[in-house]
Design a protein around this motif. Structure first.
Motif: not given
Length: 299
Positions: A47-62
């Motif tokens: 998982r890569g984690i994208v931190h933004r002021p408005d959101a946190q997007l966790i990317i699961v790489d399959t």
């Protein structure tokens, strides 16, 4: 928590080598998923984690989905299907420089089983490799594959529309507080990442029959006694046949030395400390077809 903050999970799917890992790295802004010009590089749902002021997007790489020919292939596909049912949004990666083929249709067919519940965004990748006309053609062709929630052409290499893709994915996430602390980029244990970096280095420049046949197990990783600036890493590279062992070792072990040097640089960058890397190559006969060995090697 700021009002309207969203957090959730996304994953990229696509046939092997569709640019999924490179895109994950571009969104996160650092190297968390290993990339290689060889298909079948990713085996763990990193998982890569994208931190933004408005959101946190966790990317699961399959792993790339493909028609399985071995028990390992079947297990990798199971990983993919179980991941799809757990994420909030899916990005289906279609490289702009390759015609849509049976592999893509196979994935679209599998995806249509979940697309009622989980929105699927069509992502045309690698737009830096072709002209605008070809990108447009690919977008038209892709629309015939399945019912997409949205469509976007991107290039992870030159950053074209990567931000816009991040925005699109975030709009599909539920409202919620951040799930991971600020500053964390992946929740994958360091040992797993170290093993992946060794495997990436071992894959560079070897012939095409090897990718499926290399597994890496980190046997031991710890600070050297009495020192807090040096980490000893002992890892085993497993191949299926003695001939493959020869390929990895190279003439008088030269090739393995190069693998060690390349991997060590990446591991030092990851761990932020000096690393002593000890690599050994072992033969585990036909491990991809043997349930007992698959378990031992972490599948």
């Amino acid at each position: 928590m700021p009002d309207g903050h969203r957090s959730g999970f996304a994953c990229f799917v696509g046939r092997p080598n569709a640019g999924k890992s490179t895109l994950t790295n571009a969104l996160v802004g650092t190297k968390v998923a290993i990339t290689s010009s060889k298909p079948q590089t990713t085996r763990h749902a990193i998982r890569g984690i994208v931190h933004r002021p408005d959101a946190q997007l966790i990317i699961v790489d399959t792993p790339g989905l493909h028609r399985p020919r071995t028990l390992l292939g079947q297990r990798l596909n199971d990983v993919v299907m179980s991941t799809w049912s757990e994420v909030d949004v899916i990005g289906f990666c279609l490289p702009a420089d390759q015609k849509i083929g049976p592999g893509d249709r196979f994935i679209a067919q599998q995806l249509s089983k979940v697309s009622k519940r989980t929105p699927v965004i069509g992502v045309v990748t690698k737009t830096d490799l072709v002209g605008q006309a070809q990108v447009a053609e690919q977008l038209v062709a892709a629309q015939e594959l399945m019912d997409f929630a949205e469509f976007i052409p991107v290039s992870a290499v030159n950053g074209y529309q990567v931000e816009q893709l991040s925005d699109l994915l975030v709009t599909q996430l539920p409202d919620g507080p951040p799930l991971y602390p600020e500053g964390e980029l992946t929740d994958e244990p360091e040992v797993t990442l170290v093993a992946e970096l060794v495997r990436e280095a071992a894959l560079e420049g070897v012939r095409d029959e090897l990718p499926h046949s290399i597994a890496v197990v980190v046997e031991e990783m710890a600070f050297r006694e009495g020192r807090d600036d040096l980490i000893d890493v002992h890892a085993e590279l497993y191949v299926e046949r003695p001939s493959q062992k020869g390929i990895i070792l190279g003439h008088k072990g030269e090739r393995l030395k190069k693998v060690g040097t390349a991997a060590r640089a990446q591991i030092e960058a990851l761990l932020g400390a000096k690393v002593y890397l000890d690599l050994h190559v072992k033969v585990a006969k036909d491990w991809q077809r043997d349930p007992k060995q698959l378990r031992r090697l972490g599948f």
